[in-house]
Design a protein around this motif. Sequence first.
Motif, PDB file in Angstrom:
ATOM      1  N   VAL A 119     -14.378  14.907   6.716  1.00 50.23           N
ATOM      2  CA  VAL A 119     -13.212  14.278   6.086  1.00 50.23           C
ATOM      3  C   VAL A 119     -12.512  13.356   7.079  1.00 50.23           C
ATOM      4  O   VAL A 119     -12.115  12.228   6.741  1.00 50.23           O
ATOM      5  CB  VAL A 119     -12.239  15.349   5.551  1.00 50.23           C
ATOM      6  CG1 VAL A 119     -10.958  14.693   5.044  1.00 50.23           C
ATOM      7  CG2 VAL A 119     -12.888  16.135   4.417  1.00 50.23           C
ATOM      8  N   ALA A 120     -12.354  13.819   8.337  1.00 52.33           N
ATOM      9  CA  ALA A 120     -11.733  12.971   9.354  1.00 52.33           C
ATOM     10  C   ALA A 120     -12.577  11.728   9.619  1.00 52.33           C
ATOM     11  O   ALA A 120     -12.044  10.628   9.809  1.00 52.33           O
ATOM     12  CB  ALA A 120     -11.536  13.765  10.649  1.00 52.33           C
ATOM     13  N   ALA A 121     -13.921  11.895   9.619  1.00 53.77           N
ATOM     14  CA  ALA A 121     -14.806  10.757   9.874  1.00 53.77           C
ATOM     15  C   ALA A 121     -14.703   9.719   8.767  1.00 53.77           C
ATOM     16  O   ALA A 121     -14.656   8.503   9.037  1.00 53.77           O
ATOM     17  CB  ALA A 121     -16.248  11.241  10.012  1.00 53.77           C
ATOM     18  N   ILE A 122     -14.667  10.162   7.517  1.00 52.85           N
ATOM     19  CA  ILE A 122     -14.580   9.187   6.427  1.00 52.85           C
ATOM     20  C   ILE A 122     -13.194   8.537   6.414  1.00 52.85           C
ATOM     21  O   ILE A 122     -13.061   7.362   6.037  1.00 52.85           O
ATOM     22  CB  ILE A 122     -14.910   9.843   5.065  1.00 52.85           C
ATOM     23  CG1 ILE A 122     -15.221   8.766   4.031  1.00 52.85           C
ATOM     24  CG2 ILE A 122     -13.800  10.723   4.581  1.00 52.85           C
ATOM     25  CD1 ILE A 122     -16.380   7.874   4.379  1.00 52.85           C
ATOM     26  N   THR A 168      -6.697  16.624   2.181  1.00 51.83           N
ATOM     27  CA  THR A 168      -6.998  17.991   1.744  1.00 51.83           C
ATOM     28  C   THR A 168      -5.884  18.523   0.856  1.00 51.83           C
ATOM     29  O   THR A 168      -6.141  19.153  -0.186  1.00 51.83           O
ATOM     30  CB  THR A 168      -7.187  18.903   2.975  1.00 51.83           C
ATOM     31  OG1 THR A 168      -8.255  18.395   3.782  1.00 51.83           O
ATOM     32  CG2 THR A 168      -7.519  20.330   2.538  1.00 51.83           C
ATOM     33  N   PHE A 169      -4.646  18.276   1.243  1.00 49.16           N
ATOM     34  CA  PHE A 169      -3.506  18.696   0.430  1.00 49.16           C
ATOM     35  C   PHE A 169      -3.565  18.048  -0.956  1.00 49.16           C
ATOM     36  O   PHE A 169      -3.393  18.721  -1.984  1.00 49.16           O
ATOM     37  CB  PHE A 169      -2.201  18.337   1.135  1.00 49.16           C
ATOM     38  CG  PHE A 169      -0.964  18.587   0.324  1.00 49.16           C
ATOM     39  CD1 PHE A 169      -0.393  19.853   0.282  1.00 49.16           C
ATOM     40  CD2 PHE A 169      -0.380  17.569  -0.416  1.00 49.16           C
ATOM     41  CE1 PHE A 169       0.744  20.092  -0.485  1.00 49.16           C
ATOM     42  CE2 PHE A 169       0.756  17.796  -1.179  1.00 49.16           C
ATOM     43  CZ  PHE A 169       1.315  19.061  -1.208  1.00 49.16           C
ATOM     44  N   LEU A 170      -3.800  16.740  -0.998  1.00 51.84           N
ATOM     45  CA  LEU A 170      -3.857  16.033  -2.277  1.00 51.84           C
ATOM     46  C   LEU A 170      -5.016  16.537  -3.135  1.00 51.84           C
ATOM     47  O   LEU A 170      -4.878  16.696  -4.356  1.00 51.84           O
ATOM     48  CB  LEU A 170      -4.008  14.533  -2.025  1.00 51.84           C
ATOM     49  CG  LEU A 170      -2.789  13.828  -1.410  1.00 51.84           C
ATOM     50  CD1 LEU A 170      -3.141  12.401  -1.005  1.00 51.84           C
ATOM     51  CD2 LEU A 170      -1.627  13.831  -2.390  1.00 51.84           C
ATOM     52  N   SER A 171      -6.158  16.800  -2.510  1.00 57.30           N
ATOM     53  CA  SER A 171      -7.320  17.292  -3.257  1.00 57.30           C
ATOM     54  C   SER A 171      -7.050  18.655  -3.879  1.00 57.30           C
ATOM     55  O   SER A 171      -7.406  18.911  -5.030  1.00 57.30           O
ATOM     56  CB  SER A 171      -8.527  17.363  -2.324  1.00 57.30           C
ATOM     57  OG  SER A 171      -9.643  17.922  -2.973  1.00 57.30           O
ATOM     58  N   VAL A 229     -11.942  15.437  -2.093  1.00 59.28           N
ATOM     59  CA  VAL A 229     -11.196  15.205  -0.865  1.00 59.28           C
ATOM     60  C   VAL A 229     -11.695  13.958  -0.150  1.00 59.28           C
ATOM     61  O   VAL A 229     -10.911  13.227   0.479  1.00 59.28           O
ATOM     62  CB  VAL A 229     -11.286  16.452   0.048  1.00 59.28           C
ATOM     63  CG1 VAL A 229     -12.722  16.710   0.503  1.00 59.28           C
ATOM     64  CG2 VAL A 229     -10.374  16.300   1.262  1.00 59.28           C
ATOM     65  N   MET A 230     -13.017  13.680  -0.229  1.00 60.45           N
ATOM     66  CA  MET A 230     -13.550  12.485   0.426  1.00 60.45           C
ATOM     67  C   MET A 230     -12.936  11.215  -0.168  1.00 60.45           C
ATOM     68  O   MET A 230     -12.673  10.241   0.552  1.00 60.45           O
ATOM     69  CB  MET A 230     -15.071  12.439   0.282  1.00 60.45           C
ATOM     70  CG  MET A 230     -15.807  13.524   1.031  1.00 60.45           C
ATOM     71  SD  MET A 230     -15.729  13.287   2.804  1.00 60.45           S
ATOM     72  CE  MET A 230     -16.887  14.538   3.344  1.00 60.45           C
ATOM     73  N   LEU A 231     -12.711  11.223  -1.467  1.00 61.29           N
ATOM     74  CA  LEU A 231     -12.143  10.049  -2.116  1.00 61.29           C
ATOM     75  C   LEU A 231     -10.707   9.811  -1.644  1.00 61.29           C
ATOM     76  O   LEU A 231     -10.310   8.685  -1.349  1.00 61.29           O
ATOM     77  CB  LEU A 231     -12.185  10.224  -3.630  1.00 61.29           C
ATOM     78  CG  LEU A 231     -11.783   9.025  -4.481  1.00 61.29           C
ATOM     79  CD1 LEU A 231     -12.636   7.812  -4.142  1.00 61.29           C
ATOM     80  CD2 LEU A 231     -11.879   9.356  -5.957  1.00 61.29           C
ATOM     81  N   PHE A 232      -9.928  10.900  -1.537  1.00 63.49           N
ATOM     82  CA  PHE A 232      -8.566  10.763  -1.029  1.00 63.49           C
ATOM     83  C   PHE A 232      -8.575  10.276   0.416  1.00 63.49           C
ATOM     84  O   PHE A 232      -7.748   9.441   0.815  1.00 63.49           O
ATOM     85  CB  PHE A 232      -7.827  12.099  -1.130  1.00 63.49           C
ATOM     86  CG  PHE A 232      -7.245  12.380  -2.486  1.00 63.49           C
ATOM     87  CD1 PHE A 232      -6.349  11.497  -3.064  1.00 63.49           C
ATOM     88  CD2 PHE A 232      -7.594  13.521  -3.188  1.00 63.49           C
ATOM     89  CE1 PHE A 232      -5.802  11.755  -4.323  1.00 63.49           C
ATOM     90  CE2 PHE A 232      -7.061  13.788  -4.437  1.00 63.49           C
ATOM     91  CZ  PHE A 232      -6.163  12.905  -5.018  1.00 63.49           C
ATOM     92  N   ALA A 233      -9.498  10.818   1.229  1.00 60.72           N
ATOM     93  CA  ALA A 233      -9.569  10.401   2.631  1.00 60.72           C
ATOM     94  C   ALA A 233      -9.872   8.909   2.746  1.00 60.72           C
ATOM     95  O   ALA A 233      -9.318   8.215   3.608  1.00 60.72           O
ATOM     96  CB  ALA A 233     -10.627  11.223   3.362  1.00 60.72           C
ATOM     97  N   LEU A 234     -10.751   8.431   1.881  1.00 64.61           N
ATOM     98  CA  LEU A 234     -11.078   7.008   1.874  1.00 64.61           C
ATOM     99  C   LEU A 234      -9.862   6.166   1.501  1.00 64.61           C
ATOM    100  O   LEU A 234      -9.544   5.171   2.164  1.00 64.61           O
ATOM    101  CB  LEU A 234     -12.203   6.734   0.879  1.00 64.61           C
ATOM    102  CG  LEU A 234     -13.626   7.012   1.341  1.00 64.61           C
ATOM    103  CD1 LEU A 234     -14.583   6.850   0.178  1.00 64.61           C
ATOM    104  CD2 LEU A 234     -14.006   6.073   2.454  1.00 64.61           C
TER     105      LEU A 234
END
Length: 334
Positions: free
Chosen positions: A290-293, A31-34, A41-46
């Motif tokens: 986001v946590a799930a991905i 989330t911070f990076l996004s 944000v999903m891409l960063f989480a991945l």
Amino acid sequence: MNTMAITRLPAQGRQLFPGIMACGVVAAASTFLSQHYGAPVMLFALLVGLAMNFLSGDGVCAPGIGFTARELLRVGVALLGLRITAAQVVALGWQPVVIVIVAVVVTITVSMVVARLLGFQSLFGLLTGGATAICGASAALALSAALPAHPQKERATLFTVIGVSALSTFAMISYPMLAHWLGLDHHATGVFLGGTIHDVAQVVGSGYGISRETGDVATLVKLMRVAMLLPVIVFAAMLTRARTGPGAARPPLLPWFAVAFALLVLVNSTGWVPKGLQDFGSDVSRWCLVAAIAGIGMKTQLKDLATVGLKPILLMVGEAVFLVVLVLGMQHFG
């Protein structure tokens, strides 16, 4: 939470806590990076999750990571219902509603057929087509939760989320320019953006970047696409039941998270839910997804993604192009 507090947790809670915390840390970092770099944000989480996949081995984090990738995913999908009301759908008028329904049904149908022609299971076409036609990574995660267990399911889900996130970023930048080049007015541009861009946040950003009217229309059309998530989940559950072998336990026709999604839409439509509670539910939904991905990323090996080949990429790009042509065609001839 200190060590003494952790030891007082029930046994299952203590077992899940390390993995859930690991996914939460990745979600916060993503989330911070996004927010600072503007990428999904999903891409960063991945990506961060993939970098930490060593945690999902046989260590203490493995049970919590699996729980997050499975159960928190369903909670996040259910809470998406707080984004939608029946009044929002009615306010669109009949033409955008018809465009959304036809676009979702036809895109998913064509995706399933093309997936079979390319040598994949039709369910892979349902996963990628649903992500493209409905709401990007959120739809991919929701449909994955409703589809039957399969050795390649998590890999297919991860690939779909990466692909749809990349396509959504490209769409957010290029589709407004395409609408301007085609000479669409503010309302028509809103319908086009809301009907084709994958992710809700990017629809909002691109729409309001043009005008308030465009942003309002684009957001409402996009929320209508999100509402299509429920019937598509039911369809996926029906396919899962139909493909369950004899003697095996059949999953419910309506997964609990789909029922919760529908009930929250109904409750939200009454006007009784305060705006603050709607925003809180939407934030919790986003954090869960986001946590799930992140958890799915942690459970995936990079070498598995490196073997996907060109065909899945062509399938997803083709779905995005098909959706654009279909929506523009219905607007022109509607």
